[in-house]
Design an enzyme around this catalytic site. Structure first.
Site, PDB file in Angstrom:
ATOM      1  N   LYS A   1      48.081  39.162  37.837  1.00 33.18           N
ATOM      2  CA  LYS A   1      46.966  38.412  37.264  1.00 33.18           C
ATOM      3  C   LYS A   1      46.076  37.799  38.344  1.00 33.18           C
ATOM      4  O   LYS A   1      44.849  37.898  38.295  1.00 33.18           O
ATOM      5  CB  LYS A   1      47.505  37.318  36.328  1.00 33.18           C
ATOM      6  CG  LYS A   1      46.449  36.372  35.799  1.00 33.18           C
ATOM      7  CD  LYS A   1      45.381  37.099  34.987  1.00 33.18           C
ATOM      8  CE  LYS A   1      44.256  36.147  34.644  1.00 33.18           C
ATOM      9  NZ  LYS A   1      43.261  36.737  33.771  1.00 33.18           N
TER      10      LYS A   1
ATOM     11  N   CYS B   1      38.195  31.243  36.058  1.00 31.47           N
ATOM     12  CA  CYS B   1      39.195  32.114  36.693  1.00 31.47           C
ATOM     13  C   CYS B   1      38.851  32.534  38.111  1.00 31.47           C
ATOM     14  O   CYS B   1      39.584  32.242  39.043  1.00 31.47           O
ATOM     15  CB  CYS B   1      39.396  33.361  35.839  1.00 31.47           C
ATOM     16  SG  CYS B   1      39.866  32.950  34.156  1.00 31.47           S
TER      17      CYS B   1
END
Length: 478
Positions: A234, A292
């Site tokens: 991720k 993010c």
């Protein structure tokens, strides 16, 4: 009997997952809860949301089947309404109800308090984990969906859950990391169609987490791995995307210096697609925002820094990932430099100029304004003595900044129009309409998202500057 065998037996006796809790009612938690609730494999879904001053309002909205996310989110509101009407989804501030569930997922933000010293701010996440631990029962599954520093699931999360519950992870309850992979504007589609990375702290945990996510996937498939490999996957996928954006941003800066059009160069490079050499060349722009990409690089860097292994890497050399962050963080400053240069062309300076910023969200047609590049750009202008007004059709409010919905009011009398977000409405603007509003012989337009056609604007008397447009940035003024 091994731990995993013991846990496997407990899970088998418990039977299939029927009741699920989702902690964190945001861009990830809301669509995830709605999709779980829409599956006939599950009986009931609880969304957990604190009744706080800032976000307590979401509870009532969600329980009326209304989405608190205000950008374009195809299908979300309809799905929420459906699962609420069917009695399959409810939002609650009562964390004690965690004890009724078979599985709990946590989708809570993990920002960085200080990227330089690689210090993340895990306070919201640890609060969430603590709440789960307090009400954790034998045979439950806990899944972290938040992006975290590699190593966190099996250390920090495990520790808090065991401390609070008195149970042992991998023996009494299952624990896994299954990172979300969603983009605002296509939340439901992404959860169903992207492959799902699932990493448990042991085999039994992985298997149980696979059971949780399989029913919501339509096109996507499950990719099982270890928890740490899932954590690295991720952080690395966002780091790579950031790196790709930095590469095209740097190329755009080079093209400006060399007097050429980065979009021509981009089209040329992209034409080699079939050979697989440049599979994903992205677009340059006014900066990278959002929750993010602005911090996941630091999670990856911290993961390697806190691991037991030794890193073999060129001495005294910046990590290319951190360098990419620096390039992307520089782009709003570059927008400011372009603005200054354009003002100089008409014998003006930043001080005393009126600047209209178009777009506050970091991504087009969304209300997501987390870490927007527009903010550092605006700060530079305000510190330079400019009067700045901000327009955004989707963002309702932002701390310390007035967001105006009336475009005419923002553009009226402006010396500079700066496009910071590629909202679709901005593509429909024309030079005649804008010129009439500014009332200026020569209005400056600084395009950070390749929204306007330079020639049309230049021929209408605009002073044009665009990211990567070295072919146009020094055009003769009409």
């Amino acid at each position: 009997m091994t731990m995993t065998d013991k846990l496997g037996l407990i899970l088998e006796n418990r039977g299939p997952i029927k009741k699920i809790g989702v902690l964190g009612m945001g861009y990830v938690g809301i669509p995830a809860a709605a999709l779980f609730a829409n599956s006939d494999k599950f009986d009931h879904i609880l969304g957990f949301q604190r009744d706080s001053k800032s976000s307590g309002y979401k509870i009532e909205m969600l329980n009326h089947g209304e989405s608190p996310l205000k950008g374009e989110e195809p299908g979300l509101e309809e799905l929420l309404k459906k699962v609420v009407d069917e009695g399959k989804f409810k939002c609650t501030p009562d964390f004690s109800r965690i004890s009724e569930l078979d599985a709990v997922t946590l989708a809570i933000q993990t920002p960085f308090s200080d990227p330089a010293s690689l210090q993340p701010d895990f306070s919201a996440l640890t609060d969430g984990i603590r709440n789960v631990g307090k009400y954790l029962k034998e045979g439950m599954l806990v899944v972290l969906e938040s992006t975290i520093t590699p190593g966190t699931t099996d250390t920090l999360a495990r520790q808090i859950l065991e401390e609070e519950s008195g149970l042992t992870a991998g023996e009494d309850f299952a624990l896994a990391h299954a990172p979300e992979r969603v983009m605002v504007g296509r939340l439901l589609k992404n959860i169903q169609e992207h492959d799902r990375i699932v990493g448990g702290i042991d085999e039994a945990s992985t298997k149980r987490a696979v059971e949780l996510y399989s029913p919501v996937l339509t096109k996507g498939k499950i990719i099982p791995m270890t928890a740490r490999a899932a954590e690295v996957t991720k952080t690395a996928e966002n780091t790579f995307r950031d790196l790709q954006i930095a590469a095209i941003n740097q190329l755009a800066l080079y093209c400006e210096a060399m007097g050429i059009n980065v979009y021509d160069v981009r089209a040329g490079i992209d034409s080699l697609k079939g050979e697989g050499i440049t599979r994903a060349i992205l677009y340059p722009g006014a900066g990278v925002g959002g929750h993010c990409l602005t911090k996941d690089t630091y999670h990856l860097e911290r993961g390697v820094a806190t691991s037991e292994g030794t890193l073999d890497y060129p001495e005294d050399t910046d990590s290319i990932f951190v360098l990419a962050r620096k390039v992307n963080d520089f782009m709003p400053k570059h927008m400011y430099h372009l603005t200054k240069e354009a003002l100089k062309r008409i014998d003006r300076e930043v001080k005393g100029s009126k600047v209209a910023i178009l777009g506050w969200a970091f991504i087009n047609d969304s209300d997501d304004a987390r870490n927007p590049p527009s903010e550092p750009y605006r700060d530079l202008l305000v510190n330079g003595g400019a009067e700045v007004l901000v327009h955004d059709p989707h963002v309702l409010n932002y701390p310390g900044v007035e967001i105006i919905k009336d475009l005419d009011k923002v553009v009226e009398g402006a010396d500079v129009i700066a496009i910071m977000t590629g909202h679709s409405g901005y593509f429909e603007l024309g030079p005649e309409q804008l010129k009439q509003l500014t009332g200026k012989e020569n209005t400056i337009i600084v395009d950070g998202r390749n929204v306007v056609d330079p020639d049309t604007y230049i021929s209408n008397g605009f002073v044009y500057k665009g990211i990567g447009r070295g072919d146009k940035n020094d055009h003769p003024i009409v």
